[in-house]
Design a protein around this motif. Structure first.
Motif, PDB file in Angstrom:
ATOM      1  N   GLU A   1      32.928  38.568  48.909  1.00  0.00           N
ATOM      2  CA  GLU A   1      34.375  38.556  48.725  1.00  0.00           C
ATOM      3  C   GLU A   1      34.771  38.397  47.262  1.00  0.00           C
ATOM      4  O   GLU A   1      35.938  38.503  46.927  1.00  0.00           O
ATOM      5  CB  GLU A   1      35.007  37.419  49.539  1.00  0.00           C
ATOM      6  CG  GLU A   1      34.879  37.567  51.044  1.00  0.00           C
ATOM      7  CD  GLU A   1      35.415  36.343  51.776  1.00  0.00           C
ATOM      8  OE1 GLU A   1      35.538  35.282  51.141  1.00  0.00           O
ATOM      9  OE2 GLU A   1      35.684  36.452  52.965  1.00  0.00           O
ATOM     10  N   ALA A   2      33.819  38.113  46.385  1.00  0.00           N
ATOM     11  CA  ALA A   2      34.147  37.761  45.010  1.00  0.00           C
ATOM     12  C   ALA A   2      34.587  38.985  44.207  1.00  0.00           C
ATOM     13  O   ALA A   2      34.033  40.084  44.355  1.00  0.00           O
ATOM     14  CB  ALA A   2      32.950  37.108  44.337  1.00  0.00           C
ATOM     15  N   THR A   3      35.578  38.778  43.356  1.00  0.00           N
ATOM     16  CA  THR A   3      36.039  39.837  42.457  1.00  0.00           C
ATOM     17  C   THR A   3      35.015  40.058  41.356  1.00  0.00           C
ATOM     18  O   THR A   3      34.452  39.104  40.816  1.00  0.00           O
ATOM     19  CB  THR A   3      37.387  39.448  41.833  1.00  0.00           C
ATOM     20  OG1 THR A   3      38.296  39.080  42.859  1.00  0.00           O
ATOM     21  CG2 THR A   3      37.968  40.598  41.028  1.00  0.00           C
ATOM     22  N   ASP A   4      34.780  41.312  41.019  1.00  0.00           N
ATOM     23  CA  ASP A   4      33.855  41.638  39.937  1.00  0.00           C
ATOM     24  C   ASP A   4      34.363  41.027  38.633  1.00  0.00           C
ATOM     25  O   ASP A   4      35.556  41.099  38.313  1.00  0.00           O
ATOM     26  CB  ASP A   4      33.744  43.157  39.796  1.00  0.00           C
ATOM     27  CG  ASP A   4      32.652  43.560  38.817  1.00  0.00           C
ATOM     28  OD1 ASP A   4      32.893  43.455  37.591  1.00  0.00           O
ATOM     29  OD2 ASP A   4      31.582  43.973  39.276  1.00  0.00           O
ATOM     30  N   ILE A   5      33.476  40.423  37.886  1.00  0.00           N
ATOM     31  CA  ILE A   5      33.876  39.732  36.665  1.00  0.00           C
ATOM     32  C   ILE A   5      34.524  40.683  35.663  1.00  0.00           C
ATOM     33  O   ILE A   5      35.431  40.305  34.914  1.00  0.00           O
ATOM     34  CB  ILE A   5      32.674  38.997  36.031  1.00  0.00           C
ATOM     35  CG1 ILE A   5      33.159  38.087  34.894  1.00  0.00           C
ATOM     36  CG2 ILE A   5      31.625  39.978  35.541  1.00  0.00           C
ATOM     37  CD1 ILE A   5      32.095  37.146  34.386  1.00  0.00           C
TER      38      ILE A   5
END
Length: 263
Positions: free
Chosen positions: A20-24
């Protein structure tokens, strides 16, 4: 589920799994795009000390009216606008019966700002249209406890372009660590990207700063926008905190804008 509930749900679930994490790189791009710039005008403080005060570009001459949803218990910001620039303030908030200060410069509606019109809510587009009949520039100061997302999505860009200066407090902003929330928040900010420049950002220290990898996102950020036709970009180096910045909650730990937003 309405948009406000969706925002809260996305906030509660942000970052709970790697998937679920947004790409840095997307986070870095967002922060760079909406980082504060030197707009060619000094900043001045309105609203006294502590919470409810904001830094605005020194470009208020000719602004006729302020629209200030979210009244709560303080009206010092609007009072100073009236005293220093004879600016009339239109305020709306269903949670109170009237502003804390009586003034001939104040007009109050007992409604929340939202994305519909009924006995409890009013849309920003209709509220502005009902209270303006000239072409002079306006000022927006919006602190509506998370409803800003649905209001901004609902409001046409042409309405925002009526405002020379806008101050918007964004809640639960750390939800952009969640990739689904990031798409929604970026769409909200993109409503402003072609017509406004960020002149200042101030973290409200009543909420923490969330860190992941090299990215730090304050949960609660106050953005000051200046319309681009008033902007004269310069190479002046910005400093945070600004000399006029103060902590919103004196009894809470001090928090300043992380360097990833401005350095």
């Amino acid at each position: 589920m309405n948009l406000r509930d969706l925002v809260r749900q996305l906030f509660l679930t942000s970052g709970k799994s790697i998937a679920e994490a947004t790409d840095i790189k997307d986070l870095e791009r967002f922060i760079k795009k909406f980082s504060p710039k030197s707009v060619g005008k000094k900043l001045i403080r309105f609203g006294g000390e502590g919470d409810g005060a904001y830094l605005l570009p020194d470009d208020l001459s000719g602004i006729s009216k302020c629209f200030s949803p979210g009244v709560d218990e303080m009206s010092t910001f609007e009072e100073e606008l009236a005293e220093r620039y004879n600016i009339y303030s239109f305020m709306t908030d269903f949670s109170v019966d009237k502003p804390s200060i009586d003034s001939k410069f104040f007009h109050f509606d007992k409604k929340f700002l939202g994305n519909k019109n009924d006995e409890k809510f009013i849309r920003l587009e209709d509220w502005v249209q009902n209270n303006t009949n000239d072409d002079s520039d306006l000022l927006l100061q919006m602190d509506i406890e998370g409803a800003e997302y649905e209001v901004i999505i609902d409001t046409p860009k042409d309405v925002f372009k009526k405002f020379r200066i806008m101050v918007v407090e964004f809640h639960h902003l750390d939800m952009i660590f969640n990739k689904n929330a990031f798409k929604m928040v970026e769409a909200v900010f993109d409503k402003f990207s072609s017509d406004f420049t960020v002149a200042h950002i101030h973290p409200n220290n009543s909420r923490p700063i969330i860190s992941k990898n090299s990215i730090e996102i304050p949960e609660l950020l106050e953005f000051t926008f200046l319309r681009n036709d008033r902007v004269h970009l310069s190479d002046e180096k910005l400093k945070f905190p600004h000399d006029l910045d103060e902590q919103c909650a004196p009894h809470r730990p001090s928090r300043h804008l992380p360097k990833c937003w401005w350095n």
